[in-house]
Each structure stands twice: as structure tokens, then as C-alpha cells.
Design a protein around this motif. Structure first.
Motif, short mmCIF file in Angstrom:
data_model
loop_
_atom_site.label_atom_id
_atom_site.label_comp_id
_atom_site.label_asym_id
_atom_site.label_seq_id
_atom_site.Cartn_x
_atom_site.Cartn_y
_atom_site.Cartn_z
N ILE A 92 0.84 -1.20 0.00
CA ILE A 92 0.00 0.00 0.00
C ILE A 92 0.87 1.25 0.00
CG2 ILE A 92 -1.63 1.36 1.38
CD1 ILE A 92 -2.88 -1.28 2.27
N ARG A 93 1.90 1.26 0.83
CA ARG A 93 2.80 2.42 0.88
C ARG A 93 3.50 2.62 -0.45
NH1 ARG A 93 3.79 0.25 6.15
NH2 ARG A 93 5.62 -0.86 5.36
N ARG A 94 3.88 1.53 -1.08
CA ARG A 94 4.56 1.64 -2.38
C ARG A 94 3.61 2.20 -3.44
NH1 ARG A 94 4.87 -1.30 -6.92
NH2 ARG A 94 3.60 -2.98 -6.06
N ILE A 99 1.77 6.70 -6.93
CA ILE A 99 0.72 7.61 -7.39
C ILE A 99 1.17 9.05 -7.27
CG2 ILE A 99 -1.57 8.52 -6.80
CD1 ILE A 99 -2.43 5.64 -6.22
N GLU A 100 1.89 9.36 -6.21
CA GLU A 100 2.38 10.73 -6.00
C GLU A 100 3.54 11.07 -6.92
OE1 GLU A 100 1.10 13.01 -4.17
OE2 GLU A 100 -0.43 11.79 -3.17
N GLU A 101 4.43 10.09 -7.15
CA GLU A 101 5.67 10.37 -7.88
C GLU A 101 5.58 10.04 -9.36
OE1 GLU A 101 8.66 8.17 -5.85
OE2 GLU A 101 8.57 9.38 -4.02
N GLN A 102 4.75 9.05 -9.73
CA GLN A 102 4.65 8.63 -11.13
C GLN A 102 3.19 8.51 -11.55
OE1 GLN A 102 6.82 4.93 -11.40
NE2 GLN A 102 8.53 5.71 -10.20
N PRO A 103 2.44 9.59 -11.45
CA PRO A 103 0.99 9.50 -11.71
C PRO A 103 0.65 9.06 -13.13
CG PRO A 103 1.70 11.78 -11.59
CD PRO A 103 2.86 10.95 -11.12
N HIS A 104 1.42 9.50 -14.13
CA HIS A 104 1.10 9.15 -15.51
C HIS A 104 1.26 7.64 -15.76
CE1 HIS A 104 0.59 13.31 -16.62
NE2 HIS A 104 1.81 13.63 -16.17
N GLU A 105 2.32 7.06 -15.21
CA GLU A 105 2.52 5.62 -15.37
C GLU A 105 1.41 4.83 -14.67
OE1 GLU A 105 6.39 4.35 -14.24
OE2 GLU A 105 7.43 5.86 -15.46
N GLU A 106 1.00 5.30 -13.48
CA GLU A 106 -0.07 4.62 -12.75
C GLU A 106 -1.40 4.73 -13.49
OE1 GLU A 106 0.49 2.74 -9.78
OE2 GLU A 106 2.45 3.05 -10.71
N LEU A 107 -1.65 5.90 -14.09
CA LEU A 107 -2.88 6.07 -14.87
C LEU A 107 -2.88 5.15 -16.08
CD1 LEU A 107 -3.40 9.93 -14.76
CD2 LEU A 107 -4.87 8.20 -13.71
N ASN A 108 -1.74 4.99 -16.72
CA ASN A 108 -1.65 4.08 -17.86
C ASN A 108 -1.92 2.64 -17.45
OD1 ASN A 108 -1.10 6.03 -19.84
ND2 ASN A 108 1.12 5.95 -19.49
N GLU A 109 -1.44 2.27 -16.25
CA GLU A 109 -1.71 0.92 -15.75
C GLU A 109 -3.21 0.71 -15.55
OE1 GLU A 109 0.53 0.09 -12.25
OE2 GLU A 109 2.48 0.36 -13.22
N ARG A 140 -7.39 2.90 -3.67
CA ARG A 140 -8.18 1.71 -3.36
C ARG A 140 -8.36 0.82 -4.58
NH1 ARG A 140 -11.35 5.32 -0.46
NH2 ARG A 140 -13.01 5.29 -2.02
N LEU A 141 -8.68 1.46 -5.71
CA LEU A 141 -8.91 0.67 -6.91
C LEU A 141 -7.61 0.10 -7.49
CD1 LEU A 141 -11.69 2.78 -8.65
CD2 LEU A 141 -11.91 0.72 -7.26
N MET A 142 -6.52 0.83 -7.35
CA MET A 142 -5.22 0.29 -7.76
C MET A 142 -4.89 -0.96 -6.96
SD MET A 142 -3.49 1.87 -10.22
CE MET A 142 -1.77 1.50 -9.85
N LEU A 143 -5.10 -0.88 -5.65
CA LEU A 143 -4.81 -2.01 -4.79
C LEU A 143 -5.69 -3.21 -5.14
CD1 LEU A 143 -4.51 -0.17 -1.35
CD2 LEU A 143 -2.64 -1.13 -2.69
N ARG A 144 -6.97 -2.94 -5.36
CA ARG A 144 -7.89 -4.03 -5.65
C ARG A 144 -7.66 -4.64 -7.02
NH1 ARG A 144 -13.95 -2.63 -6.95
NH2 ARG A 144 -12.90 -2.27 -8.95
N ASP A 145 -7.57 -3.79 -8.05
CA ASP A 145 -7.54 -4.28 -9.42
C ASP A 145 -6.16 -4.69 -9.90
OD1 ASP A 145 -10.28 -3.86 -9.61
OD2 ASP A 145 -10.05 -1.82 -10.34
N GLU A 146 -5.12 -4.06 -9.35
CA GLU A 146 -3.77 -4.41 -9.78
C GLU A 146 -3.13 -5.46 -8.87
OE1 GLU A 146 0.51 -2.29 -10.88
OE2 GLU A 146 -0.89 -1.27 -9.55
#
Length: 245
Positions: A92-94, A99-109, A140-146
Motif C-alpha cells: 500500500i505504501r509503495r 501515485i504521488e511520484e509517477q501518476p502518468h505511469e499509474e494512470l496508464n496501468e 483503493r482501486l489500484m490495490l484491488r484491481d492491480e
């Protein structure tokens, strides 16, 4: 769970969604603990009786083994749960940091994940635009879906340890009761087997009711495991006893 890791508004916490409770965890702890206690104890009692041990030796040795098993299994359950929760909190911390440091990459995921669900590009863009405004929901959705992590379902190490201790103790008692109230271990050995068989059969039946399987199939499988343990104990006792006179 650590404070401030994630907003706790999962549907499992709603009053009208009580079917999302921790029954699966409780069932797992109870079945695993009772089965372990029953199988280990019936094998030990059978071995001591076939080795020609007195009532005092059977009771003393078995009680010592039960205490050791209860302590060991409870501690093991606590450590295993604590390690699992610790790993999930680190994930969760990672994710929050990414999300804070690499938002564009996380959005692409997330875009790839929701495209895989069959959503159109327009629908995905609506979701992603909302994520950027609500980072708690995004997390929450990143944790659940990824990662398949639902923080609200984290298990309590102390609760699991307590359940495991109670289950092991409860499963260990039936094979010992006939020896406790009988005059001679050999004379009550058939009752050791009967009590153990009834416990195994009942445990299998209860498990089947919770899992939706046919009760008699589950009951028979538990009975077979307990029977194998008793047979191994009897064989070991018969073979080992002559070695020590």
C-alpha cells in the motif's frame, strides 16, 4: 492496520452487507486447528497405548504435547498473519508513493486494466479523470484491481492466534477423554477411536455446510485422515516399544 493508509469505506463495513464478514477466516482457523489437534492427538494416544504405557504416562505425555501444540500453532498463526499484513501494508505504501511520484505511469496501468474489463476509451477516461481528483479512491482501486489487496479485509493476528489455540485444544480433547475417565488405556482404546471418528465426521460435516459441498463426502475425508493418523500411531507404538523393552 496503520492509521491514514486508506479511507475505510468499503461495502464490507455497511450494516446491510454483513455477509461480507470474516467468516471464511474463522472457519479456516477452526477447521485447520481442530483437524491438526485431533489428528496429532489420536496418533499420539494410539502410539502410547500400543507401546504399553500406563494411564499416567498417556495422560501426562498427551497433555504436554497438547500444550506444546496449542502454543506452537497459535504462535505460528500470529506470526503468519502479522507477516502477511506487514507485506500488504508495504504494498500500500509503495502504491501511494508511486501515485504521488509517477501518476502518468499509474494512470496508464489503470487504463490497461479497465480496457481489459471491456470499457470503452471514453468510459476509461471518465474514470481516470475522477481518480486524479480523488487519490484515495484511486489508491483503493489500484490495490484491488492491480494487486488484489482489500485493506478492509486484513486479518487480525491476535484474533487468528486465539482462534487457532481454541481450535487445537478443542480438537485434541476427544481422543484423550476416554483415557481420562477409563481405568486402563487399553480397555478404553476402542472409545478413543470412536470419539475421534465422531469428531472427525462431525468436523467434516460442519465444514461441508459452510462450503456448500456434500456433507458426507467432507465428513468421510476428515474421518480417513484421522484413521490414517491412528494407524500410524499404532504401528509406531508397536514397533518402537520392543526397542526400549
Amino acid at each position: 492496520m496503520e492509521q491514514g493508509v486508506i479511507v475505510n469505506d468499503h461495502p464490507a463495513n455497511y450494516e446491510d452487507e454483513i455477509w461480507h464478514g470474516s467468516g471464511g477466516t474463522t472457519l479456516r482457523q477452526m477447521v485447520f486447528g481442530m483437524n491438526d489437534g485431533l489428528v496429532a492427538t489420536v496418533g499420539l494416544v494410539a502410539g502410547l497405548i500400543f507401546a504399553g504405557s500406563s494411564k499416567g504416562v498417556v495422560l501426562g505425555g498427551t497433555l504436554a504435547a497438547i500444550i506444546a501444540a496449542v502454543s506452537s500453532m497459535a504462535l505460528g498463526s500470529y506470526l503468519a498473519t502479522q507477516a502477511e499484513v506487514g507485506y500488504q501494508l508495504a504494498q500500500i505504501r509503495r502504491e501511494r508513493r508511486e501515485i504521488e511520484e509517477q501518476p502518468h505511469e499509474e494512470l496508464n496501468e489503470m487504463r490497461q486494466i479497465y480496457h481489459g474489463y471491456g470499457l470503452s476509451a471514453q468510459e476509461v477516461d471518465i474514470f481516470l479523470s475522477h481518480f486524479q481528483r480523488d487519490k484515495d479512491l484511486w489508491l483503493r482501486l489500484m490495490l484491488r484491481d492491480e494487486l488484489g489487496i482489500i485493506p478492509e479485509s486484513f486479518e487480525n493476528p491476535w484474533k487468528n492466534a486465539g482462534l487457532m489455540a481454541l481450535a487445537v485444544a478443542a480438537g485434541s480433547l476427544p481422543p484423550l477423554l476416554p483415557v481420562l475417565f477409563g481405568s486402563s488405556p487399553k480397555h478404553v482404546f476402542v472409545w478413543v477411536l470412536i470419539f475421534s471418528a465422531l469428531t472427525a465426521f462431525g468436523l467434516g460435516g460442519v465444514t461441508a455446510r459452510s462450503t456448500g459441498k456434500q456433507w458426507w463426502r467432507s465428513a468421510i475425508s476428515f474421518l480417513i485422515v484421522a484413521t490414517i493418523a491412528a494407524a500410524i500411531g499404532m504401528g509406531a507404538g508397536s514397533l518402537i516399544a520392543p526397542l526400549f523393552g
